[in-house]
Enzyme design. Structure first.
Site, PDB file in Angstrom:
ATOM      1  N   HIS A 273      -4.613 -47.229  31.259  1.00 22.40           N
ATOM      2  CA  HIS A 273      -3.617 -47.526  30.223  1.00 22.40           C
ATOM      3  C   HIS A 273      -4.121 -47.079  28.853  1.00 22.40           C
ATOM      4  O   HIS A 273      -3.423 -46.355  28.122  1.00 22.40           O
ATOM      5  CB  HIS A 273      -3.336 -49.030  30.222  1.00 22.40           C
ATOM      6  N   GLU A 274      -5.327 -47.494  28.508  1.00 22.07           N
ATOM      7  CA  GLU A 274      -5.860 -47.130  27.194  1.00 22.07           C
ATOM      8  C   GLU A 274      -6.144 -45.630  27.100  1.00 22.07           C
ATOM      9  O   GLU A 274      -6.096 -45.057  26.008  1.00 22.07           O
ATOM     10  CB  GLU A 274      -7.117 -47.944  26.886  1.00 22.07           C
ATOM     11  N   HIS A 277      -3.133 -44.010  25.536  1.00 26.39           N
ATOM     12  CA  HIS A 277      -3.146 -44.088  24.071  1.00 26.39           C
ATOM     13  C   HIS A 277      -4.125 -43.063  23.485  1.00 26.39           C
ATOM     14  O   HIS A 277      -3.827 -42.399  22.481  1.00 26.39           O
ATOM     15  CB  HIS A 277      -3.570 -45.492  23.629  1.00 26.39           C
ATOM     16  N   GLU A 303       3.274 -46.429  23.321  1.00 25.87           N
ATOM     17  CA  GLU A 303       3.164 -47.178  24.575  1.00 25.87           C
ATOM     18  C   GLU A 303       3.707 -46.384  25.750  1.00 25.87           C
ATOM     19  O   GLU A 303       3.273 -46.579  26.890  1.00 25.87           O
ATOM     20  CB  GLU A 303       3.885 -48.523  24.445  1.00 25.87           C
TER      21      GLU A 303
END
Length: 509
Positions: A273-274, A277, A303
Site C-alpha cells: 500500500h505505502e 504512495h 490513495e
C-alpha cells in the site's frame, strides 16, 4: 500589460511556491522523525518546531507580494503549464489569505500537540488523553471554514478548500455522498452473502498463533516485495512506525510499515500500500519540483495509487503465484502453503476485523463510512468528543457485528483526527478510482496484466500509471485527470463490478 511585469510576477509566484512546498516537506520530515527516530522526550519541543514550520508556510502563502503577483497575472496570456501553476497557487492563496494568522498558528499548534497526544493515548489505551484535543481541533476547523466561506456548509468547505498535502479539490462532497450511498447499498448485502457462505478459505495460511514470524526476517521479506515492485532505493528510506505512512517528493520518500509476529499479511499489505504512495511521489516530474506541477493531485488521487498496488496487484492470485516462493524462502515452515492458499488468505472477508488498515477490501469501506459519520456529527455539534468511544463501538456493532473491547481496538487506532479533517473520505475515493484505473489500464495495455504480474514484470503497469496519472502533478484538475486517465468521470461502478466478480468467485456466490 508589459511582458516583463508578467514574467516577474510569474517568477514571484514560483519563488513563493518553492518556499511553501519546501516548508511543507520539511514539516513532513519532522513528522517522520517523530514516529521513527525521535526519542520520547523530544515531543514537547517537536510540537513547537512543527508549529513554527506551519506558521512560516502560511506566511509565505499569504504574503502580500504573492497576492500582488497573482493580481498581475489575473488576465495574462499564459501557456497551459504556467496557467496551471497560477491556478493552483491562486486557489491555495485565496483560501489561506482568508484565515487570520492567529487562527492558523493555533491550528498548527493543535495539530502538533494532537499527534503527540495520540501516541501517548495509544500507549495508555485511553481515549480521554486524546479526545479533548480532537474537540479543540474540530472547533478550530469550524472557525477556519467560517473564514474561508461563511455561507457554505462548513464540512463541505473543509473537504473542498483545504490546502497543502491533505487537499482534494475538484471532487465535490455531493459526489462523495453518492459514492458512499452506492457502496452502502451494494456492499452490505454482498458482505452478508459472504458471511452466509459455506466456502472454507485458507484463512490461516500466512498466520501463526505462536508468533513464528520474527520481525527481522519479515523486514527482509518486505524488502523483497519492494524489489519485485521496482522500488527505487536511491530515493526511498523504509522504516517501522506505529501507523504506516509514506511522505516525500520525487527525490526523497520516507516510507514505513509495521510488523506482527503472528501475521505476515499485516506488514506485506501495508508495505505494498505505502509503495503505491511512494511510486506516485517518484512518478512526479523532478523538473517541476517546488511547483504544483510537481505535486500530487490530492489525497483521494494519491490513495488511488496505494489502493491500486495493494489490491489490484498485491491481492491478485497472479501476484501470489509469483511471490509465494519468496515467502517460502524466508519462512521455510510455510513450505506447504500454495499460491492459492496465500491468495485466499489475503482476500478473506473478516467476521471480526476491528482494525481499518488490516481490513479486507469490502468491510474496509464500512470502517470509512463509520468514521465519516462520526466526524460529521462531531463537526456539526450533534455529539461531543467524549461520546466517540461509545458511539464508535455501537456503529461497529451495527455495521460489522462486532464491538471493540478497548480504545486501541476502536477509536484510537488512527491518528488522522490529530491533523486531517475530513480524515478518511480519500481512502474510499481512492479505492473506487483504483478499480476504475485498473479497468482502463487493462483495456489499454497490449499485454495481459495478470501475466505481467505473474511473471514479475510490473514495469509496463507502473509505466502506464506514471504516464496517465502520476507525471501530470496538478496540471489537470482532479475531475479532469480522472477523465483523461479513464475516459469518464469518477464512478463507483467499476469497484462494485470488481467486488462482485472477485468475491463471488472466492465465496461461490
Amino acid at each position: 500589460m508589459a511582458s516583463e511585469s508578467v514574467e516577474q510576477a510569474y517568477r514571484t509566484v514560483v519563488e513563493h511556491s518553492n518556499r511553501v512546498l519546501d516548508l511543507e516537506k520539511t514539516n513532513q520530515l519532522m513528522r517522520w522523525d517523530s514516529d521513527v527516530m525521535m526519542p520520547p522526550g523530544g515531543a514537547p519541543a517537536r510540537a513547537s518546531q512543527r508549529t513554527t514550520l506551519s506558521a512560516a508556510r502560511h506566511r509565505y502563502l499569504t504574503d502580500d507580494d504573492l497576492g500582488a503577483a497573482l493580481d498581475v497575472l489575473a488576465d495574462a496570456d499564459l501557456d497551459d503549464e504556467r496557467a496551471a501553476v497560477v491556478r493552483e497557487v491562486r486557489r491555495e492563496y485565496t483560501t489561506a489569505a482568508s484565515v487570520p494568522d492567529a487562527l492558523n498558528d493555533r491550528i498548527s499548534d493543535i495539530n502538533s500537540r494532537a499527534h503527540e497526544g495520540w501516541k501517548a493515548a495509544r500507549e495508555d489505551d485511553d481515549w480521554s488523553q486524546f479526545g479533548p484535543v480532537v474537540a479543540e481541533h474540530f472547533a478550530a476547523k469550524k472557525e477556519w471554514a467560517a473564514h474561508v466561506d461563511p455561507d457554505a456548509d462548513p464540512y463541505e468547505v473543509v473537504w473542498s478548500q483545504r490546502t497543502g498535502y491533505l487537499a482534494q479539490p475538484h471532487l465535490p462532497l455531493e459526489l462523495v455522498d453518492d459514492i458512499f450511498e452506492q457502496l452502502r447499498e451494494e456492499l452490505v448485502p454482498l458482505i452478508a452473502s459472504i458471511q452466509d457462505s459455506d466456502v472454507d478459505l485458507a484463512t490461516d495460511a500466512l498466520h501463526s498463533a505462536d508468533g513464528d514470524f520474527d520481525v527481522e526476517t519479515q523486514k527482509e521479506l518486505n524488502r523483497a516485495a519492494l524489489d519485485a515492485l521496482g522500488l527505487d532505493w536511491d530515493r526511498t528510506r523504509f522504516d517501522v512506525a506505529p501507523h504506516p505512512f509514506s511522505f516525500g517528493h520525487p527525490y526523497d520518500v520516507r516510507m514505513t510499515t509495521r510488523y506482527d509476529e503472528s501475521d505476515l499479511t499485516e506488514a506485506l499489505t501495508g508495505t505494498i500500500h505505502e509503495f503505491g504512495h511512494t511510486a506516485y511521489a517518484h512518478g512526479l516530474e523532478q523538473e517541476h519540483y517546488g511547483t504544483p506541477l510537481g505535486e500530487p493531485r490530492g489525497v483521494g488521487i494519491h490513495e488511488s495509487q496505494s489502493r491500486f498496488f495493494e489490491n489490484h496487484v498485491g491481492r491478485t492470485e497472479a501476484f501470489w503465484e509469483f511471490f509465494t516462493p519468496t515467502v517460502r524462502e524466508h519462512f521455510p515452515a510455510l513450505a506447504d502453503v500454495s499460491p492459492r492458499d496465500a491468495y485466499e488468505c489475503v482476500n478473506q472477508v473478516f467476521d471480526d476485523n476491528y482494525i481499518r488498515v488490516d481490513a479486507d477490501e469490502l468491510t474496509y469501506h464500512m470502517h470509512i463510512i463509520l468514521r465519516t459519520e462520526i466526524e460529521r456529527d462531531l463537526f456539526h455539534d450533534r455529539i461531543d468528543a467524549e461520546e466517540i468511544p461509545a458511539l464508535w463501538n455501537d456503529k461497529m456493532a451495527e455495521y460489522l457485528g462486532i464491538r471493540p473491547e478497548t480504545d486501541n481496538e476502536g477509536c484510537l487506532q488512527d491518528p488522522h483526527w490529530s491533523q486531517s479533517l475530513p480524515g478518511f473520505i480519500g481512502y474510499t475515493i481512492g479505492s473506487v478510482l483504483a478499480a476504475q484505473l485498473d479497468a482502463a489500464m487493462r483495456a489499454d495495455l497490449d499485454a495481459d496484466v495478470d501475466d505481467l504480474i505473474r511473471e514479475g514484470r510490473v514495469g509496463p503497469i507502473r509505466e502506464w500509471m506514471t504516464e496517465n496519472v502520476q507525471r501530470h502533478g496538478q496540471y489537470y484538475r482532479a475531475d479532469e485527470l480522472v477523465r483523461q486517465a479513464t475516459g469518464e468521470s469518477l464512478t463507483a461502478d467499476y469497484f462494485v463490478e470488481y467486488a462482485r466478480e472477485k468475491y463471488g468467485a472466492l465465496y461461490d456466490l
